[in-house]
Write a protein that holds these residues in place. Structure first.
Motif, PDB file in Angstrom:
ATOM      1  N   VAL A   1      36.503  55.279  49.556  1.00  0.00           N
ATOM      2  CA  VAL A   1      37.046  54.345  48.571  1.00  0.00           C
ATOM      3  C   VAL A   1      36.065  53.196  48.318  1.00  0.00           C
ATOM      4  O   VAL A   1      35.156  52.969  49.117  1.00  0.00           O
ATOM      5  CB  VAL A   1      38.405  53.786  49.049  1.00  0.00           C
ATOM      6  CG1 VAL A   1      39.457  54.875  49.084  1.00  0.00           C
ATOM      7  CG2 VAL A   1      38.268  53.133  50.427  1.00  0.00           C
ATOM      8  N   PRO A   2      36.268  52.472  47.226  1.00  0.00           N
ATOM      9  CA  PRO A   2      35.365  51.338  46.939  1.00  0.00           C
ATOM     10  C   PRO A   2      35.514  50.217  47.969  1.00  0.00           C
ATOM     11  O   PRO A   2      36.470  50.186  48.748  1.00  0.00           O
ATOM     12  CB  PRO A   2      35.830  50.865  45.557  1.00  0.00           C
ATOM     13  CG  PRO A   2      36.680  51.955  45.016  1.00  0.00           C
ATOM     14  CD  PRO A   2      37.261  52.671  46.178  1.00  0.00           C
ATOM     15  N   LEU A   3      34.592  49.289  47.919  1.00  0.00           N
ATOM     16  CA  LEU A   3      34.658  48.111  48.785  1.00  0.00           C
ATOM     17  C   LEU A   3      35.462  46.994  48.120  1.00  0.00           C
ATOM     18  O   LEU A   3      35.786  45.999  48.773  1.00  0.00           O
ATOM     19  CB  LEU A   3      33.243  47.600  49.091  1.00  0.00           C
ATOM     20  CG  LEU A   3      32.335  48.563  49.862  1.00  0.00           C
ATOM     21  CD1 LEU A   3      30.917  47.999  49.947  1.00  0.00           C
ATOM     22  CD2 LEU A   3      32.889  48.823  51.258  1.00  0.00           C
ATOM     23  N   THR A   4      35.787  47.161  46.848  1.00  0.00           N
ATOM     24  CA  THR A   4      36.442  46.101  46.087  1.00  0.00           C
ATOM     25  C   THR A   4      37.637  46.622  45.294  1.00  0.00           C
ATOM     26  O   THR A   4      37.759  47.831  45.036  1.00  0.00           O
ATOM     27  CB  THR A   4      35.450  45.481  45.086  1.00  0.00           C
ATOM     28  OG1 THR A   4      34.987  46.515  44.196  1.00  0.00           O
ATOM     29  CG2 THR A   4      34.275  44.834  45.796  1.00  0.00           C
ATOM     30  N   LEU A   5      38.495  45.692  44.908  1.00  0.00           N
ATOM     31  CA  LEU A   5      39.573  45.959  43.962  1.00  0.00           C
ATOM     32  C   LEU A   5      39.756  44.678  43.159  1.00  0.00           C
ATOM     33  O   LEU A   5      40.235  43.663  43.675  1.00  0.00           O
ATOM     34  CB  LEU A   5      40.872  46.334  44.684  1.00  0.00           C
ATOM     35  CG  LEU A   5      42.123  46.450  43.809  1.00  0.00           C
ATOM     36  CD1 LEU A   5      41.896  47.390  42.634  1.00  0.00           C
ATOM     37  CD2 LEU A   5      43.313  46.922  44.633  1.00  0.00           C
ATOM     38  N   LYS A   6      39.340  44.715  41.918  1.00  0.00           N
ATOM     39  CA  LYS A   6      39.359  43.526  41.062  1.00  0.00           C
ATOM     40  C   LYS A   6      40.764  42.936  40.989  1.00  0.00           C
ATOM     41  O   LYS A   6      41.729  43.632  40.682  1.00  0.00           O
ATOM     42  CB  LYS A   6      38.871  43.883  39.654  1.00  0.00           C
ATOM     43  CG  LYS A   6      38.719  42.691  38.746  1.00  0.00           C
ATOM     44  CD  LYS A   6      38.177  43.101  37.384  1.00  0.00           C
ATOM     45  CE  LYS A   6      38.040  41.887  36.467  1.00  0.00           C
ATOM     46  NZ  LYS A   6      37.529  42.261  35.138  1.00  0.00           N
ATOM     47  N   GLY A   7      40.853  41.645  41.304  1.00  0.00           N
ATOM     48  CA  GLY A   7      42.136  40.947  41.256  1.00  0.00           C
ATOM     49  C   GLY A   7      42.847  40.892  42.589  1.00  0.00           C
ATOM     50  O   GLY A   7      43.814  40.152  42.752  1.00  0.00           O
ATOM     51  N   ALA A   8      42.390  41.686  43.554  1.00  0.00           N
ATOM     52  CA  ALA A   8      43.019  41.732  44.884  1.00  0.00           C
ATOM     53  C   ALA A   8      42.030  41.278  45.944  1.00  0.00           C
ATOM     54  O   ALA A   8      40.813  41.281  45.728  1.00  0.00           O
ATOM     55  CB  ALA A   8      43.501  43.146  45.190  1.00  0.00           C
ATOM     56  N   THR A   9      42.569  40.915  47.104  1.00  0.00           N
ATOM     57  CA  THR A   9      41.746  40.588  48.261  1.00  0.00           C
ATOM     58  C   THR A   9      41.682  41.801  49.175  1.00  0.00           C
ATOM     59  O   THR A   9      42.720  42.387  49.493  1.00  0.00           O
ATOM     60  CB  THR A   9      42.347  39.393  49.043  1.00  0.00           C
ATOM     61  OG1 THR A   9      42.434  38.268  48.169  1.00  0.00           O
ATOM     62  CG2 THR A   9      41.491  39.039  50.247  1.00  0.00           C
ATOM     63  N   VAL A  10      40.477  42.193  49.567  1.00  0.00           N
ATOM     64  CA  VAL A  10      40.306  43.329  50.487  1.00  0.00           C
ATOM     65  C   VAL A  10      40.277  42.783  51.904  1.00  0.00           C
ATOM     66  O   VAL A  10      39.485  41.905  52.234  1.00  0.00           O
ATOM     67  CB  VAL A  10      39.009  44.103  50.164  1.00  0.00           C
ATOM     68  CG1 VAL A  10      38.877  45.305  51.097  1.00  0.00           C
ATOM     69  CG2 VAL A  10      38.995  44.551  48.706  1.00  0.00           C
ATOM     70  N   LEU A  11      41.172  43.318  52.751  1.00  0.00           N
ATOM     71  CA  LEU A  11      41.338  42.806  54.112  1.00  0.00           C
ATOM     72  C   LEU A  11      40.598  43.637  55.140  1.00  0.00           C
ATOM     73  O   LEU A  11      40.618  44.872  55.086  1.00  0.00           O
ATOM     74  CB  LEU A  11      42.816  42.777  54.492  1.00  0.00           C
ATOM     75  CG  LEU A  11      43.762  41.954  53.617  1.00  0.00           C
ATOM     76  CD1 LEU A  11      45.192  42.097  54.126  1.00  0.00           C
ATOM     77  CD2 LEU A  11      43.344  40.495  53.571  1.00  0.00           C
ATOM     78  N   SER A  12      39.995  42.963  56.098  1.00  0.00           N
ATOM     79  CA  SER A  12      39.449  43.629  57.285  1.00  0.00           C
ATOM     80  C   SER A  12      40.590  43.813  58.282  1.00  0.00           C
ATOM     81  O   SER A  12      41.712  43.302  58.077  1.00  0.00           O
ATOM     82  CB  SER A  12      38.360  42.756  57.920  1.00  0.00           C
ATOM     83  OG  SER A  12      38.929  41.543  58.403  1.00  0.00           O
TER      84      SER A  12
END
Length: 200
Positions: free
Chosen positions: A59-70
């Motif tokens: 999957v991508p490292l990003t999602l525009k408009g959302a925060t990606v959590l570790s």
């Protein structure tokens, strides 16, 4: 020459039997199995639209408009109880037309403790019923507050959580987090998982 020909006939009969449509089986075959180990590969660029097939891929490292959590960020939010954790792992429907007396057992699924399981809302294309189910439950879980923090997850390298988070953004939710590593990463980081029960 007789033996190979007989074997060929048997093979054709078996193949035909395997492909013969049986009532209710096509609905199950249409569901994509995302279980098993996470695929390995390089993260692709973020697409413009939803992923509609091959959901268990990098999957991508990003999602525009959302925060990606570790993992650590997800655990911090979970510990603080400030967000609704939403598992979107798919669930195969009960086949229609099963013979009378057939016992149907759902496959078990483990999820992050205190998470809500909304199955089948992470597909790239949703039926009207699935979209309504998703919207109705999001409204219920947030009590109509579209600023309520939401954390979407599935498994590591599973596009369903990416799709679901993106769709929640399209519904107007403004505080959307995507937990990219999902329940796999959660367990690897020492988090607890429990038996999941989908919201009706």
């Amino acid at each position: 020459m007789l033996l190979p020909r007989a074997l060929m006939i048997v093979a054709l009969i078996v193949t035909a039997a395997l492909w013969m449509p049986v009532a209710g089986t096509l609905a199950v075959l249409a569901e994509e199995d995302v279980s098993g180990p996470a695929p390995i590969g390089e993260a692709p660029p973020e697409p413009q639209s939803y992923r509609t097939d091959n959901y268990r891929k990098p999957v991508p490292l990003t999602l525009k408009g959302a925060t990606v959590l570790s993992d650590s960020e997800a655990m911090k939010i979970w510990t603080a109880k400030t967000a609704v954790f939403i598992d979107v792992y798919p669930r195969a429907p009960k086949p229609e037309g099963l013979p009378e007396g057939t016992i149907w057992r759902d496959t078990s699924h483990m999820t992050i403790e205190d998470a809500v399981w909304l199955p089948n809302v992470g597909y790239g294309v949703l039926s009207a019923d699935a979209a309504q189910y998703f919207q109705r439950n999001l409204e219920m879980l947030t009590k109509g507050d579209k600023t309520k923090p939401l954390v979407f997850f599935c498994l590591k390298n599973c596009w369903m959580s990416w799709n679901a988070a993106k769709r929640a953004l399209s519904y107007g939710y403004t505080n959307v987090d995507w937990y990219r590593d999902g329940s796999d990463g959660w367990q690897e980081a020492g988090g607890l998982v429990v038996d999941a029960h989908p919201l009706p």
